[in-house]
Enzyme design. Structure first.
Site, PDB file in Angstrom:
ATOM      1  N   LYS A  28     -12.066  -1.791   7.333  1.00  0.00           N
ATOM      2  CA  LYS A  28     -11.308  -2.695   8.200  1.00  0.00           C
ATOM      3  C   LYS A  28     -11.710  -2.505   9.664  1.00  0.00           C
ATOM      4  O   LYS A  28     -12.030  -3.467  10.326  1.00  0.00           O
ATOM      5  CB  LYS A  28      -9.814  -2.501   8.002  1.00  0.00           C
ATOM      6  CG  LYS A  28      -9.362  -3.181   6.696  1.00  0.00           C
ATOM      7  CD  LYS A  28      -8.461  -2.367   5.854  1.00  0.00           C
ATOM      8  CE  LYS A  28      -8.288  -3.011   4.474  1.00  0.00           C
ATOM      9  NZ  LYS A  28      -7.529  -2.146   3.575  1.00  0.00           N
ATOM     10  N   TRP A  65       0.841  -1.204   0.000  1.00  0.00           N
ATOM     11  CA  TRP A  65       0.000   0.000   0.000  1.00  0.00           C
ATOM     12  C   TRP A  65       0.866   1.240   0.000  1.00  0.00           C
ATOM     13  O   TRP A  65       0.579   2.208  -0.706  1.00  0.00           O
ATOM     14  CB  TRP A  65      -0.958  -0.022   1.193  1.00  0.00           C
ATOM     15  CG  TRP A  65      -1.954  -1.139   1.096  1.00  0.00           C
ATOM     16  CD1 TRP A  65      -2.143  -2.140   1.998  1.00  0.00           C
ATOM     17  CD2 TRP A  65      -2.882  -1.381   0.034  1.00  0.00           C
ATOM     18  NE1 TRP A  65      -3.132  -2.988   1.564  1.00  0.00           N
ATOM     19  CE2 TRP A  65      -3.601  -2.556   0.367  1.00  0.00           C
ATOM     20  CE3 TRP A  65      -3.185  -0.723  -1.158  1.00  0.00           C
ATOM     21  CZ2 TRP A  65      -4.603  -3.082  -0.459  1.00  0.00           C
ATOM     22  CZ3 TRP A  65      -4.179  -1.252  -1.983  1.00  0.00           C
ATOM     23  CH2 TRP A  65      -4.875  -2.412  -1.633  1.00  0.00           C
ATOM     24  N   ASP A  75      -1.380   6.808   6.401  1.00  0.00           N
ATOM     25  CA  ASP A  75      -2.424   5.880   5.962  1.00  0.00           C
ATOM     26  C   ASP A  75      -2.687   4.935   7.138  1.00  0.00           C
ATOM     27  O   ASP A  75      -1.874   4.070   7.443  1.00  0.00           O
ATOM     28  CB  ASP A  75      -1.936   5.098   4.728  1.00  0.00           C
ATOM     29  CG  ASP A  75      -2.959   4.074   4.250  1.00  0.00           C
ATOM     30  OD1 ASP A  75      -4.012   3.917   4.900  1.00  0.00           O
ATOM     31  OD2 ASP A  75      -2.693   3.415   3.209  1.00  0.00           O
TER      32      ASP A  75
END
Ligand SMILES: *Cc1c(COP(=O)(O)O)cnc(C)c1O
Length: 361
Positions: free
Chosen positions: A197, A102, A173
């Protein structure tokens, strides 16, 4: 069929009580005669839901008043682009920690709009640890310094290894571990996280941005790409993802009722310990990352034998524990144990690991 212990990396398991509340309110939300998803986003009832959702997040994360909380769409991926579009506007340079897939995608997206400097990377060892930071590699003129607090695919997380970047704002992030442990928001310039999530279903993305960073947005960006517009319009420039927002609010309330993020963190540490102990006490399973950097949310491990890994995931699924197969670049197993995974799920997995090892010696 009973509910399973769902170890999915995302979208992932939700608190059962939240789903029950949503089910009970599905057809008729608090006497309005309609479902939340049928309401105008400009209606008094919905504005109240949205205001309450935001207030709850500010409360449980202890977000200071000089930050704006935005509820956007497009997932973390959209933030990979929106962050540089809005913030990489002075020196047009940014520093990045390359700690996983990511992070690498965020780097690629930012590279379209300016110069990226990789301040540290663990790519050479397949991202199995959080790399050491050398402040000499930081660019003092960078527009921001980007990190990923938890690396979902590899199962590492930032612990005490935080960059000291001086006046350069830290952008984080936090998609896969927001609200799982206590963070001091005042240490960040911007935090972003997709909801699917730890905060609810997919469809809503939280952005927490310090006020002074809202002066950087260039005029010529498309309207929906501008943090300034979303801040001015309180995330209601157009139709927000109303139902996802409502569910996120229920999740925030659930965390608050549990005792807040610090209580959640204790439970998460306990859950993770149960599974890491099972790994460390076994002669079949091995963790895939440096112990000091172990994630509380995504626990990665292998047997060293591909066929055995596959057998493990298949048999676990039959025992009501689906989605334990690891990401393809890591292989093996990954147990995602987000906030909503009950401690019984961690125990069931640890017990199954012992049983599997006995039967497959
Ligand atoms: C899941 C995830 C993403 C991607 O999120 P989308 O909402 O699918 O765009 C980005 N970063 C991290 C750390 C993630 O865990």
């Amino acid at each position: 069929m009973e509910r399973v212990f769902n170890f999915s990396a995302g979208p992932s398991t939700m608190p059962e009580s939240v789903l029950k509340t949503a089910a009970a309110e599905m057809l008729n939300y608090k006497g309005t005669g309609m479902s939340v998803m049928e309401m105008s986003h400009r209606s008094k009832v919905f504005i109240e839901i949205a205001d309450n959702t935001k207030a709850l997040l500010k409360e449980i994360m202890n977000i200071p008043d000089n930050y704006k909380v935005l509820f956007l769409q497009g997932g973390a991926w959209t933030q990979f682009g929106m962050v540089p579009l809005n913030l990489m506007t002075n020196s047009k340079k940014a520093d990045f920690m390359d700690t996983g897939n990511w992070a690498a995608e965020a780097i690629k997206e930012a590279g379209r709009f300016g110069t990226v400097n990789i301040a540290a990377s663990s790519k050479d060892s397949n991202y199995d640890h959080i790399p050491q930071l050398d402040p000499k590699k930081f660019d003092p003129n960078a527009d921001y310094f980007h990190i990923t607090s938890n690396n979902t695919i590899y199962g590492t997380r930032m612990t005490d290894n935080w960059p000291d970047t001086g006046n350069v704002p830290v952008v984080c992030d936090m998609s896969s571990n927001i609200l799982s442990e206590v963070y001091d928001v005042s240490k960040f310039g911007l935090i972003y996280a997709g909801a699917q999530k730890n905060m609810g279903p997919s469809g809503v993305t939280v952005v927490i941005i310090r006020d002074d960073l809202l002066t950087r947005t260039p005029d010529n960006l498309p309207t929906m790409m501008k943090y300034t517009i979303h801040a001015e319009k309180d995330s209601m420039h157009n139709t927000p993802p109303t139902y996802a927002l409502y569910l996120a609010g229920l999740v925030y309330q659930w965390i608050k009722d549990l005792g807040g993020v610090s209580a959640m963190q204790k439970i998460n540490e306990e859950k993770a310990k149960i599974i890491y102990d099972a790994i460390d006490n076994s002669s079949m399973f091995k963790g895939t990352v440096a112990k000091k950097d172990r994630s509380l949310m995504n626990i990665t491990f292998v047997t060293g034998d591909k066929d055995l890994d596959e057998k493990f995931a298949k048999e676990a699924e039959k025992q009501g524990m689906p989605n334990l197969k690891g990401y393809r670049t890591v292989g093996g197993m990954r147990a995602s144990v987000y906030n909503a995974m009950p401690i019984e799920g961690a125990k069931a997995l640890a017990d199954f690991m012992k049983k599997f090892e006995m039967e497959n010696k």
